[in-house]
Design a protein around this motif. Sequence first.
Motif, PDB file in Angstrom:
ATOM      1  N   GLY A   1     -40.945   4.948 -42.753  1.00  0.00           N
ATOM      2  CA  GLY A   1     -40.181   4.154 -41.803  1.00  0.00           C
ATOM      3  C   GLY A   1     -39.527   2.941 -42.434  1.00  0.00           C
ATOM      4  N   SER A   2     -40.175   2.338 -43.420  1.00  0.00           N
ATOM      5  CA  SER A   2     -39.589   1.190 -44.101  1.00  0.00           C
ATOM      6  C   SER A   2     -38.352   1.592 -44.892  1.00  0.00           C
ATOM      7  CB  SER A   2     -40.616   0.532 -45.037  1.00  0.00           C
ATOM      8  OG  SER A   2     -41.631  -0.105 -44.295  1.00  0.00           O
ATOM      9  N   ILE A   3     -38.333   2.790 -45.382  1.00  0.00           N
ATOM     10  CA  ILE A   3     -37.164   3.303 -46.108  1.00  0.00           C
ATOM     11  C   ILE A   3     -36.046   3.661 -45.134  1.00  0.00           C
ATOM     12  CG2 ILE A   3     -36.323   5.243 -47.511  1.00  0.00           C
ATOM     13  CD1 ILE A   3     -39.176   5.229 -48.831  1.00  0.00           C
ATOM     14  N   LEU A   4     -36.400   4.219 -43.978  1.00  0.00           N
ATOM     15  CA  LEU A   4     -35.405   4.750 -43.045  1.00  0.00           C
ATOM     16  C   LEU A   4     -34.897   3.748 -42.000  1.00  0.00           C
ATOM     17  CD1 LEU A   4     -37.075   8.217 -42.393  1.00  0.00           C
ATOM     18  CD2 LEU A   4     -35.098   7.730 -43.864  1.00  0.00           C
ATOM     19  N   ALA A   5     -35.654   2.709 -41.720  1.00  0.00           N
ATOM     20  CA  ALA A   5     -35.290   1.784 -40.637  1.00  0.00           C
ATOM     21  C   ALA A   5     -33.999   1.039 -40.942  1.00  0.00           C
ATOM     22  CB  ALA A   5     -36.422   0.781 -40.404  1.00  0.00           C
ATOM     23  N   ASN A   6     -33.116   1.003 -39.941  1.00  0.00           N
ATOM     24  CA  ASN A   6     -31.860   0.268 -40.056  1.00  0.00           C
ATOM     25  C   ASN A   6     -31.751  -0.842 -39.019  1.00  0.00           C
ATOM     26  OD1 ASN A   6     -30.632   1.769 -42.220  1.00  0.00           O
ATOM     27  ND2 ASN A   6     -30.375   3.447 -40.764  1.00  0.00           N
ATOM     28  N   THR A   7     -32.194  -0.568 -37.811  1.00  0.00           N
ATOM     29  CA  THR A   7     -32.056  -1.543 -36.732  1.00  0.00           C
ATOM     30  C   THR A   7     -33.318  -2.392 -36.612  1.00  0.00           C
ATOM     31  OG1 THR A   7     -32.982  -0.147 -34.994  1.00  0.00           O
ATOM     32  CG2 THR A   7     -30.616   0.120 -35.460  1.00  0.00           C
TER      33      THR A   7
ATOM     34  N   ARG B   1     -35.058  -2.850 -33.941  1.00  0.00           N
ATOM     35  CA  ARG B   1     -36.046  -2.088 -33.151  1.00  0.00           C
ATOM     36  C   ARG B   1     -36.810  -1.108 -34.030  1.00  0.00           C
ATOM     37  NH1 ARG B   1     -39.032  -2.658 -30.586  1.00  0.00           N
ATOM     38  NH2 ARG B   1     -39.179  -0.690 -29.538  1.00  0.00           N
ATOM     39  N   GLU B   2     -36.106  -0.436 -34.928  1.00  0.00           N
ATOM     40  CA  GLU B   2     -36.773   0.501 -35.838  1.00  0.00           C
ATOM     41  C   GLU B   2     -37.751  -0.243 -36.748  1.00  0.00           C
ATOM     42  OE1 GLU B   2     -33.070   3.702 -35.977  1.00  0.00           O
ATOM     43  OE2 GLU B   2     -33.360   2.345 -37.672  1.00  0.00           O
ATOM     44  N   LYS B   3     -37.344  -1.386 -37.243  1.00  0.00           N
ATOM     45  CA  LYS B   3     -38.218  -2.201 -38.091  1.00  0.00           C
ATOM     46  C   LYS B   3     -39.450  -2.642 -37.311  1.00  0.00           C
ATOM     47  CE  LYS B   3     -34.223  -3.778 -40.683  1.00  0.00           C
ATOM     48  NZ  LYS B   3     -33.302  -4.919 -40.932  1.00  0.00           N
ATOM     49  N   GLU B   4     -39.258  -3.021 -36.058  1.00  0.00           N
ATOM     50  CA  GLU B   4     -40.382  -3.464 -35.226  1.00  0.00           C
ATOM     51  C   GLU B   4     -41.395  -2.347 -35.001  1.00  0.00           C
ATOM     52  OE1 GLU B   4     -38.599  -5.081 -31.689  1.00  0.00           O
ATOM     53  OE2 GLU B   4     -37.900  -6.869 -32.737  1.00  0.00           O
TER      54      GLU B   4
ATOM     55  N   THR C   1     -39.010   0.719 -25.735  1.00  0.00           N
ATOM     56  CA  THR C   1     -38.167   0.049 -24.749  1.00  0.00           C
ATOM     57  C   THR C   1     -37.406   1.116 -23.965  1.00  0.00           C
ATOM     58  OG1 THR C   1     -36.314  -0.193 -26.279  1.00  0.00           O
ATOM     59  CG2 THR C   1     -37.877  -2.030 -26.163  1.00  0.00           C
ATOM     60  N   LEU C   2     -37.023   0.783 -22.763  1.00  0.00           N
ATOM     61  CA  LEU C   2     -36.317   1.749 -21.916  1.00  0.00           C
ATOM     62  C   LEU C   2     -34.891   2.002 -22.392  1.00  0.00           C
ATOM     63  CD1 LEU C   2     -37.565   0.553 -18.424  1.00  0.00           C
ATOM     64  CD2 LEU C   2     -38.153   2.691 -19.570  1.00  0.00           C
ATOM     65  N   ASP C   3     -34.174   0.933 -22.706  1.00  0.00           N
ATOM     66  CA  ASP C   3     -32.758   1.056 -23.051  1.00  0.00           C
ATOM     67  C   ASP C   3     -32.496   1.863 -24.311  1.00  0.00           C
ATOM     68  OD1 ASP C   3     -32.257  -0.485 -20.841  1.00  0.00           O
ATOM     69  OD2 ASP C   3     -31.873  -2.326 -21.958  1.00  0.00           O
ATOM     70  N   THR C   4     -33.383   1.763 -25.281  1.00  0.00           N
ATOM     71  CA  THR C   4     -33.138   2.441 -26.557  1.00  0.00           C
ATOM     72  C   THR C   4     -34.202   3.494 -26.881  1.00  0.00           C
ATOM     73  OG1 THR C   4     -34.263   0.659 -27.747  1.00  0.00           O
ATOM     74  CG2 THR C   4     -31.860   0.477 -27.530  1.00  0.00           C
ATOM     75  N   PHE C   5     -34.908   3.951 -25.858  1.00  0.00           N
ATOM     76  CA  PHE C   5     -36.003   4.889 -26.087  1.00  0.00           C
ATOM     77  C   PHE C   5     -35.562   6.139 -26.844  1.00  0.00           C
ATOM     78  CE2 PHE C   5     -38.308   8.707 -24.671  1.00  0.00           C
ATOM     79  CZ  PHE C   5     -39.525   8.450 -25.299  1.00  0.00           C
ATOM     80  N   ASP C   6     -34.460   6.750 -26.457  1.00  0.00           N
ATOM     81  CA  ASP C   6     -34.038   7.991 -27.119  1.00  0.00           C
ATOM     82  C   ASP C   6     -33.802   7.758 -28.610  1.00  0.00           C
ATOM     83  OD1 ASP C   6     -34.213   9.526 -24.789  1.00  0.00           O
ATOM     84  OD2 ASP C   6     -32.163   9.026 -24.210  1.00  0.00           O
ATOM     85  N   ARG C   7     -33.193   6.643 -28.972  1.00  0.00           N
ATOM     86  CA  ARG C   7     -32.974   6.316 -30.390  1.00  0.00           C
ATOM     87  C   ARG C   7     -34.298   6.024 -31.086  1.00  0.00           C
ATOM     88  NH1 ARG C   7     -27.889   2.485 -29.348  1.00  0.00           N
ATOM     89  NH2 ARG C   7     -29.422   1.756 -27.890  1.00  0.00           N
ATOM     90  N   GLU C   8     -35.198   5.346 -30.396  1.00  0.00           N
ATOM     91  CA  GLU C   8     -36.508   5.031 -30.968  1.00  0.00           C
ATOM     92  C   GLU C   8     -37.290   6.315 -31.249  1.00  0.00           C
ATOM     93  OE1 GLU C   8     -38.180   2.392 -28.030  1.00  0.00           O
ATOM     94  OE2 GLU C   8     -36.604   0.919 -28.387  1.00  0.00           O
ATOM     95  N   ARG C   9     -37.254   7.235 -30.308  1.00  0.00           N
ATOM     96  CA  ARG C   9     -37.970   8.497 -30.510  1.00  0.00           C
ATOM     97  C   ARG C   9     -37.343   9.292 -31.657  1.00  0.00           C
ATOM     98  NH1 ARG C   9     -39.459  12.477 -25.740  1.00  0.00           N
ATOM     99  NH2 ARG C   9     -37.268  12.234 -25.258  1.00  0.00           N
ATOM    100  N   LYS C  10     -36.015   9.336 -31.734  1.00  0.00           N
ATOM    101  CA  LYS C  10     -35.353  10.038 -32.850  1.00  0.00           C
ATOM    102  C   LYS C  10     -35.718   9.397 -34.180  1.00  0.00           C
ATOM    103  CE  LYS C  10     -31.467  11.801 -30.191  1.00  0.00           C
ATOM    104  NZ  LYS C  10     -30.059  11.639 -29.842  1.00  0.00           N
ATOM    105  N   PHE C  11     -35.788   8.080 -34.206  1.00  0.00           N
ATOM    106  CA  PHE C  11     -36.190   7.384 -35.426  1.00  0.00           C
ATOM    107  C   PHE C  11     -37.623   7.770 -35.812  1.00  0.00           C
ATOM    108  CE2 PHE C  11     -38.568   3.736 -37.148  1.00  0.00           C
ATOM    109  CZ  PHE C  11     -38.027   3.737 -38.424  1.00  0.00           C
TER     110      PHE C  11
END
Length: 176
Positions: A36-42, A44-47, A75-85
């Motif tokens: 995740g540290s290699i792949l995180a860009n946003t 939220r992903e870092k968190e 989070t609700l607003d970005t859940f789909d992106r969070e799950r894909k990450f």
Amino acid sequence: MGNQISMPNDSDHLVEALHMSNGLTSVFIEVLAMSGSILANTNREKEIIIWLAQRDQSVVGIGTVGFQIDDMPWTLDTFDRERKFMMRTISGAMDGLGWERLSYEPHKERIIECLNQFRLMINAFDKESIDLNIYLEWSEIEEDDDRSTIPIGYPKCEKHDIYLSCHGCILCNNGS
């Protein structure tokens, strides 16, 4: 003793809980944090990766880092992106992304089995099970605490290039 990662109570019938020894749990969290540290860009992903890295048994105690999938800071607003990450992070970990940073050779077959079970859980987790208070409470700075739960600026370990949690570097703490 060990640790357990499971689905929320209302959907625990969907995917069997993941039971791991303390040692396997440490490897599991470390390979996810590296990937995740290699792949995180946003941010939220870092968190999300910082939240996982906080499950550092060398600091918080062995056998105490199990969780339910709804305990994660979704989070609700970005859940789909969070799950894909998270799915990309799991796939990266299964492919050995960042494993060269470890001071040991993980038992690949066993860790991949656990990561696959975790992927099933993340995939089955439903947005309706998100409790926004979990993220808000986790990300809140406590008045009586001298450090933030989420290190300001999302710093990385100079040695391991992994996101630091409030406990420091999970790999340094474990002697890698």
